[in-house]
Each structure stands twice: as structure tokens, then as C-alpha cells.
Design a protein around this motif. Structure first.
Motif, PDB file in Angstrom:
ATOM      1  N   ILE A 158       0.816  -1.216   0.000  1.00 11.17           N
ATOM      2  CA  ILE A 158       0.000   0.000   0.000  1.00 11.17           C
ATOM      3  C   ILE A 158       0.847   1.262   0.000  1.00 11.17           C
ATOM      4  N   LYS A 200     -12.536   6.725  -1.701  1.00 12.05           N
ATOM      5  CA  LYS A 200     -12.046   5.719  -0.760  1.00 12.05           C
ATOM      6  C   LYS A 200     -10.529   5.820  -0.605  1.00 12.05           C
ATOM      7  N   ILE A 227      -8.372   5.912   2.902  1.00 12.35           N
ATOM      8  CA  ILE A 227      -7.268   5.019   3.248  1.00 12.35           C
ATOM      9  C   ILE A 227      -6.006   5.820   3.561  1.00 12.35           C
ATOM     10  N   TRP A 258      -6.298   7.334   7.040  1.00  9.74           N
ATOM     11  CA  TRP A 258      -6.121   6.343   8.095  1.00  9.74           C
ATOM     12  C   TRP A 258      -4.638   6.015   8.285  1.00  9.74           C
ATOM     13  N   PHE A 294      -6.446  -2.697   8.011  1.00  8.40           N
ATOM     14  CA  PHE A 294      -7.661  -2.340   7.282  1.00  8.40           C
ATOM     15  C   PHE A 294      -8.923  -2.618   8.101  1.00  8.40           C
ATOM     16  N   MET A 343     -10.216   0.332  10.221  1.00  5.81           N
ATOM     17  CA  MET A 343     -10.652   1.544   9.534  1.00  5.81           C
ATOM     18  C   MET A 343     -12.176   1.563   9.517  1.00  5.81           C
ATOM     19  N   ILE A 353     -14.700   1.966   6.469  1.00  6.53           N
ATOM     20  CA  ILE A 353     -14.524   1.035   5.358  1.00  6.53           C
ATOM     21  C   ILE A 353     -15.361  -0.203   5.645  1.00  6.53           C
ATOM     22  N   SER A 362     -12.689  -4.149   3.492  1.00  6.37           N
ATOM     23  CA  SER A 362     -11.528  -4.386   4.356  1.00  6.37           C
ATOM     24  C   SER A 362     -10.913  -5.743   4.066  1.00  6.37           C
ATOM     25  N   LEU A 408      -9.056  -5.589   0.693  1.00  8.11           N
ATOM     26  CA  LEU A 408      -7.797  -4.850   0.814  1.00  8.11           C
ATOM     27  C   LEU A 408      -6.765  -5.667   1.574  1.00  8.11           C
ATOM     28  N   THR A 435       0.525  -4.028   4.512  1.00  2.00           N
ATOM     29  CA  THR A 435       0.774  -2.777   5.257  1.00  2.00           C
ATOM     30  C   THR A 435       1.899  -2.984   6.268  1.00  2.00           C
TER      31      THR A 435
END
Length: 214
Positions: free
Chosen positions: A4, A25, A29, A32, A41, A44, A47, A52, A55, A61
Motif C-alpha cells: 500500500i 475511498k 485510506i 487512516w 484495514f 478503519m 470502510i 476491508s 484490501l 501494510t
């Protein structure tokens, strides 16, 4: 799996449109991750659970690992471990006017300047934008406050990794990202003239430093 932290805001907007989601969106992201420092995710709250899950299955991440940290009154020197096990360095410099970080742009370097330690290890690979962005994030997490300025003059020649460095600059400069002002971002090069010319055509207001030596 995609990272990400490699994604500029417009890239993430295109991704969301491609999967049938609204492009706003991407801003959610970004906020966040870069404003609220939430990297899961599922945490968040604006979302959907379905999104989530998607993602989480498509994007990493994961942050860098701090292998060692050396501290003094004015500096912190970090040795980071990348996802592939390679090691890079970054340095936090504490000033009266704020916190500045010197980041690396490559593992090793092929330029071989006589005064520079980087050249002792020939280039292993370029750093991705995510590798560079996460240097900033890790230091912010470690010191508990924001970074005010960035200099790309650690290990590596930034203009030998031009595209990734430009993506990195746009991510940290984004008002939805880390939001470091363009005038507080400096790229230091040993003098790759074609890339300097190319850089001059970018729609950026960042600083350029050229290292002149024998």
C-alpha cells in the motif's frame, strides 16, 4: 502481494475505480494510514467489512524492522531491515526548527564516490517507494511525533532510482499523506545530468542539492 505504501493517491484512486468503488475511498485510506497511523484495514471504521477483507488480501501494510538504533543528543541513526532481508540506514536529525530525516534510496550504490561509504557495496537493488516511505513512518512511530523535512541523501544515488524517488516524493508531499511541504524536501545527487534535466520538468517545488567533488 502489493504494498500500500507504493501507491500515490491517484494510483489508489484508479485502483478503487477499477474494482467498482468510489475514488474518494483512496483519500480515506490515505488519511487512516498517514494521518491516524492505523495500518490494519479492519480497524478503519468507515470502510465496509467486505472492502476491508479485499484490501487485506491484496495489500501489505507491513512496516520495516528496526535492527539497531544509535542515539545521541542531536541524531538517531537507524538500521532497517527490508522485506527481503537487505539492510538500509536512515538518520534522524533534531533541530530547533523541527525533525529532519535523511533517507536511503538504494541498497548499495554504483557511483562509487571516494568520500562515501555507500559505494563500498555495489548496488544490490533500487528501493521501492514503499521502502522509502516506510523509513519516514518508522521514525515517526519511534519518536512519537511528525517529521518536518526530508533529505534523500542516504545510501544510494537518488537519480539512479528516478521513478521510485519521484513516487516517494509525491506520496510524502500529498496533503492526504505525510504532508511534508515541497520546500522541506531535498534530493541530493552526485550529478546525473540527464536526470537533472528530467527533474527540472517535474511539477514539483522540491529542492535539489548537487554534490561536487573530484
Amino acid at each position: 502481494m502489493k504494498n500500500i505504501f507504493d501507491y500515490k493517491l491517484e494510483d489508489l484512486e484508479e485502483y478503487f475505480v477499477s474494482i467498482g468503488e468510489k475514488k474518494f475511498k483512496a483519500r480515506q485510506i490515505y488519511e487512516w494510514i498517514y494521518k491516524k497511523h492505523i495500518y490494519d484495514f479492519y480497524e478503519m471504521s468507515n470502510i465496509s467489512k467486505v472492502l476491508s477483507e479485499k484490501l487485506n488480501n491484496e495489500f501489505s501494510t507491513e512496516l520495516l524492522k528496526i535492527r539497531t538504533k544509535q542515539t545521541s543528543k542531536l541524531t538517531n541513526k537507524y538500521l532497517f531491515e527490508l522485506d527481503d532481508g537487505n539492510l538500509i540506514e536512515a538518520v534522524l536529525m533534531k533541530h530547533d526548527y523541527g525533525n529532519s530525516v535523511c533517507v536511503s534510496s538504494q541498497v548499495g550504490c554504483n557511483v562509487g564516490c571516494s568520500f562515501c561509504e555507500s559505494g563500498r557495496l555495489k548496488k544490490v537493488r533500487d528501493l521501492t517507494a514503499a521502502d522509502m516511505v516506510r523509513q519516514i513512518i518508522m521514525i515517526q512511530e519511534d519518536i512519537g511525533t511528525r517529521i518536518d523535512s526530508v533529505v534523500v541523501m542516504g545510501r544510494g544515488e537518488p537519480f539512479d532510482n528516478y521513478n521510485n524517488v519521484m513516487d516517494f516524493v509525491r506520496i510524502i508531499n500529498s496533503p492526504y499523506g505525510i504532508e511534508i511541504g515541497a520546500r522541506h524536501i531535498t534530493i541530493s545527487t552526485s550529478g546525473l545530468v540527464p536526470m537533472i534535466d528530467k527533474y527540472g520538468d517535474e511539477d514539483l517545488q522540491t529542492n535539489l542539492a548537487i554534490s561536487l567533488h573530484d
